[in-house]
Write a protein that holds these residues in place. Structure first.
Motif, short mmCIF file in Angstrom:
data_model
loop_
_atom_site.label_atom_id
_atom_site.label_comp_id
_atom_site.label_asym_id
_atom_site.label_seq_id
_atom_site.Cartn_x
_atom_site.Cartn_y
_atom_site.Cartn_z
N GLY A 364 0.80 -1.22 0.00
CA GLY A 364 0.00 0.00 0.00
C GLY A 364 0.83 1.26 0.00
O GLY A 364 0.30 2.36 0.18
N LYS A 365 2.14 1.15 -0.21
CA LYS A 365 3.00 2.32 -0.28
C LYS A 365 2.65 3.16 -1.51
O LYS A 365 2.66 2.66 -2.63
N ASP A 366 2.35 4.43 -1.26
CA ASP A 366 1.92 5.33 -2.33
C ASP A 366 3.10 6.13 -2.88
O ASP A 366 4.21 6.08 -2.35
N TRP A 367 2.83 6.89 -3.94
CA TRP A 367 3.87 7.73 -4.56
C TRP A 367 3.41 9.19 -4.52
O TRP A 367 2.35 9.53 -5.01
N TYR A 368 4.23 10.05 -3.91
CA TYR A 368 3.94 11.48 -3.92
C TYR A 368 4.34 12.07 -5.26
O TYR A 368 5.51 12.04 -5.65
N VAL A 369 3.38 12.62 -5.96
CA VAL A 369 3.66 13.35 -7.19
C VAL A 369 4.08 14.78 -6.84
O VAL A 369 5.05 15.31 -7.38
N LEU A 370 3.34 15.40 -5.94
CA LEU A 370 3.66 16.76 -5.46
C LEU A 370 3.25 16.89 -4.00
O LEU A 370 2.15 16.50 -3.63
N ARG A 371 4.15 17.48 -3.21
CA ARG A 371 3.82 17.82 -1.83
C ARG A 371 3.91 19.33 -1.64
O ARG A 371 4.59 20.03 -2.41
N TYR A 372 3.26 19.82 -0.59
CA TYR A 372 3.29 21.25 -0.31
C TYR A 372 4.71 21.72 -0.03
O TYR A 372 5.08 22.85 -0.40
N ALA A 373 5.53 20.89 0.60
CA ALA A 373 6.92 21.26 0.84
C ALA A 373 7.65 21.50 -0.48
O ALA A 373 8.45 22.44 -0.59
N ASP A 374 7.40 20.64 -1.47
CA ASP A 374 8.00 20.84 -2.79
C ASP A 374 7.60 22.20 -3.37
O ASP A 374 8.42 22.93 -3.91
N LEU A 375 6.32 22.51 -3.23
CA LEU A 375 5.80 23.76 -3.78
C LEU A 375 6.43 24.97 -3.09
O LEU A 375 6.80 25.95 -3.74
N LEU A 376 6.59 24.92 -1.76
CA LEU A 376 7.20 26.03 -1.04
C LEU A 376 8.63 26.27 -1.51
O LEU A 376 9.05 27.43 -1.68
N LEU A 377 9.36 25.22 -1.75
CA LEU A 377 10.74 25.37 -2.22
C LEU A 377 10.80 25.88 -3.65
O LEU A 377 11.65 26.72 -3.98
N MET A 378 9.92 25.40 -4.49
CA MET A 378 9.88 25.90 -5.87
C MET A 378 9.45 27.37 -5.89
O MET A 378 9.95 28.16 -6.71
N TYR A 379 8.54 27.74 -5.01
CA TYR A 379 8.13 29.14 -4.89
C TYR A 379 9.32 30.00 -4.47
O TYR A 379 9.56 31.08 -5.05
N ALA A 380 10.09 29.54 -3.49
CA ALA A 380 11.27 30.28 -3.06
C ALA A 380 12.27 30.44 -4.20
O ALA A 380 12.87 31.50 -4.39
N GLU A 381 12.44 29.37 -4.98
CA GLU A 381 13.34 29.43 -6.14
C GLU A 381 12.86 30.46 -7.15
O GLU A 381 13.65 31.28 -7.66
N ALA A 382 11.57 30.44 -7.45
CA ALA A 382 11.02 31.36 -8.45
C ALA A 382 11.10 32.81 -7.98
O ALA A 382 11.44 33.71 -8.77
N ILE A 383 10.79 33.05 -6.72
CA ILE A 383 10.87 34.41 -6.18
C ILE A 383 12.30 34.93 -6.23
O ILE A 383 12.57 36.08 -6.61
N ASN A 384 13.24 34.09 -5.85
CA ASN A 384 14.65 34.50 -5.88
C ASN A 384 15.09 34.89 -7.28
O ASN A 384 15.83 35.87 -7.47
N GLU A 385 14.64 34.14 -8.27
CA GLU A 385 15.05 34.42 -9.65
C GLU A 385 14.42 35.70 -10.18
O GLU A 385 14.99 36.36 -11.06
N THR A 386 13.27 36.06 -9.66
CA THR A 386 12.58 37.25 -10.19
C THR A 386 12.92 38.52 -9.42
O THR A 386 13.00 39.60 -10.01
N GLN A 387 13.14 38.42 -8.10
CA GLN A 387 13.35 39.64 -7.32
C GLN A 387 14.39 39.50 -6.22
O GLN A 387 14.54 40.39 -5.39
N GLY A 388 15.12 38.39 -6.23
CA GLY A 388 16.10 38.17 -5.17
C GLY A 388 15.49 37.47 -3.98
O GLY A 388 14.28 37.22 -3.94
N PRO A 389 16.31 37.15 -2.98
CA PRO A 389 15.86 36.27 -1.90
C PRO A 389 14.98 36.92 -0.84
O PRO A 389 14.42 36.20 -0.01
N ALA A 390 14.83 38.24 -0.84
CA ALA A 390 14.14 38.91 0.27
C ALA A 390 12.76 38.32 0.55
O ALA A 390 12.39 38.14 1.71
N GLY A 391 12.01 38.03 -0.49
CA GLY A 391 10.66 37.51 -0.29
C GLY A 391 10.56 36.00 -0.25
O GLY A 391 9.46 35.44 -0.24
N ALA A 392 11.72 35.33 -0.22
CA ALA A 392 11.73 33.87 -0.33
C ALA A 392 12.14 33.16 0.95
O ALA A 392 12.00 31.94 1.05
#
Length: 494
Positions: A364-392
């Protein structure tokens, strides 16, 4: 707790399992079954409900261990290998992924292509027949949105793995016919993936709660996936916008304990954005992740029944990427004891399953396609690339603090923060199919992998005995596909 949705799907999986024993090869043969009678099937709301559940069975098969998604992703990265102690490098069909000696005849290469187009075929059917269906409008929107998300994830994985692929949007009765137009460009495939997800956002409910609909596509899934697509294309501002929409939904939160994510019964937890679900103890509806990830000779210790294949073992490289105080490091165990003998074989303990009766293909072991933690890190990456780390900082710190680490230093420059978030992405979900895609989309794959070339006899090997080059970033087009449609060109280097 497994929902009725999973129980319904289990019946579909069981039927699929009976067929699948002989379908892998036959799926791409020129003689195929007549699907014309399906036109009469798509009439009632119940008919479409069954069709959508059938499509989810193919979605699960994208990640099911029988189609070896982990070979196409994790094994090709520096996180897992079959060449470390406890691994089993014997089967060429497995080790070819690890040491980048793939040929177009590899059976798993063909299998993943097959199941992807099976899902596309089902999604196309649903979308086609819904147009004239006389059913409840809300249900019609739901079914169409779900089908669009399922088609999008199939094409998103295909384009990342193979490059440009045949883009088939109309209903087809013979899958061979879909190949006759040849390959579409990478940009054309991405354009369609985005179009499907943008439309699905307007059709789906914000989030399915736990229960009967848990695991089915919703707006949270469509939006998260769209942000991931934009990030892959380096459209950072667009990615940040989509990720922020998900954050602002207020529907997701990190599980307090990282290791709880991988315990039995976590379907639909607060951190889950999308999972491929499997049912324990039901033939054809479970997974084999524990068997394939268990090191050699660990039968009766790390798995209850079946064989410990040793095909997906964590490397010292990923283990050493963690601080000693990082709770995520404990997802990797150093060894096990059997019959009074200690075996220093690392293994992924989040895939350990010693429940009775969960043999090969029945976990019954499942597979995570996307987790909220993944999204938070990708959001931090995207923010850093657009405006620097201040908002990330706040996003990455949520993940770090949960892992037992201190908040990241606010003095980091944009370049330093970029490296920090790359490291955090690797450490947060090392065995969930992300690392290879992260390396490729950020342009680091060749340099990172070539920096870790070691003889295959070295226990710290990450799977490479010799350097790779740019052509290794894509898989070869399966030979049987090109035999049917020679106009589908092979990827360079194969």
């Amino acid at each position: 707790m497994k929902s009725n949705y999973l129980k319904t799907c289990a019946g579909i999986f069981f039927i699929a399992a009976i067929i699948s024993a002989s379908s892998c090869k036959k799926f791409l043969e020129t003689k195929q079954f007549d699907r014309s009678n399906e036109v009469a099937f798509y009439k009632s709301e119940s008919d479409f409900e069954q069709a959508v559940l059938g499509a989810y069975s193919s979605f699960d098969n994208l990640y099911h261990s029988g189609n070896f998604y982990f070979l196409l992703t994790d094994i090709r990265s520096d996180n897992t290998s079959v060449y470390v102690p406890g691994g089993a490098a014997g089967p060429l069909s497995k080790s070819e992924y690890d040491d980048f000696t793939l040929t177009a005849n590899n059976e798993h290469l063909q299998g993943y292509w097959d199941v992807s187009y099976s899902l596309i075929q089902k999604a196309n059917d649903i979308i086609t027949f819904l147009a004239a269906a006389n059913i409840n409008e809300a249900k019609k929107n739901q079914f169409k949105g779900e089908a669009e998300v399922l088609r999008a994830i199939a094409y998103f994985n295909l384009v990342r793995l193979y490059g440009g692929v045949p883009l088939v949007l109309a209903r087809f009765t013979n899958i061979n016919d879909s190949y006759q137009k040849g390959r579409n460009t990478v940009d054309e495939v991405y354009t369609q993936v985005i179009a499907d997800l943008v439309d699905a956002q307007t059709l789906l409910v914000t989030k399915h709660n736990t229960g009967d609909n848990s695991g089915r596509a919703d707006k949270g899934i469509a939006t998260s996936l769209l942000g991931t697509v934009y990030l892959t294309q380096k459209k950072y501002a667009e990615a940040a916008t989509e990720f922020k929409k998900v954050i602002d939904m207020g529907e997701y939160s990190l599980m307090p304990n990282y290791l709880d994510l991988f315990k039995t019964g976590q379907q639909g937890n607060s951190e889950t954005i999308w999972q491929a679900y499997f049912v324990a103890g039901v033939s054809g509806s479970g997974s084999s992740f524990p068997n394939y990830s268990a090191p050699l000779n660990s039968e009766d210790v790390l798995i209850q029944t079946g064989v410990a294949f040793g095909w997906n073992q964590p490397t010292s490289d990923i283990q050493n990427a963690y601080d000693l105080t990082d709770v995520r490091r404990s997802a990797i165990s150093d060894g096990f004891t059997k019959d009074a003998n200690y075996y220093p074989y690392k293994y992924i303990n989040t895939y350990v399953d010693i429940a009775a009766g969960t043999g090969d293909g029945n976990s019954g072991k499942d597979w995570y396609v996307l987790r909220y933690a993944d999204l938070l890190l990708m959001y931090a990456e995207a923010i850093n690339e657009t405006q620097g780390p201040a908002g990330a900082f706040s996003s990455i710190d949520l993940v770090r603090v949960r892992a037992g680490l201190a908040p990241i230093a606010t003095t980091l420059t944009k370049d330093q923060f970029r490296e920090a978030v790359y490291l955090e992405e690797r450490r947060e979900s090392p065995f969930e199919g992300h690392r290879w895609f992260d390396l490729v989309r950020t342009g680091r794959a060749v340099a990172v992998m070539n920096s870790k070339v070691k003889p295959l006899s070295n226990e710290d090997n990450v799977g490479l005995a010799s350097p790779i080059n740019e052509h290794n970033l894509l898989l070869p087009i399966p030979s049987i596909v090109r035999a049917i449609a020679p106009q589908i060109s092979q990827n360079p280097g194969y």
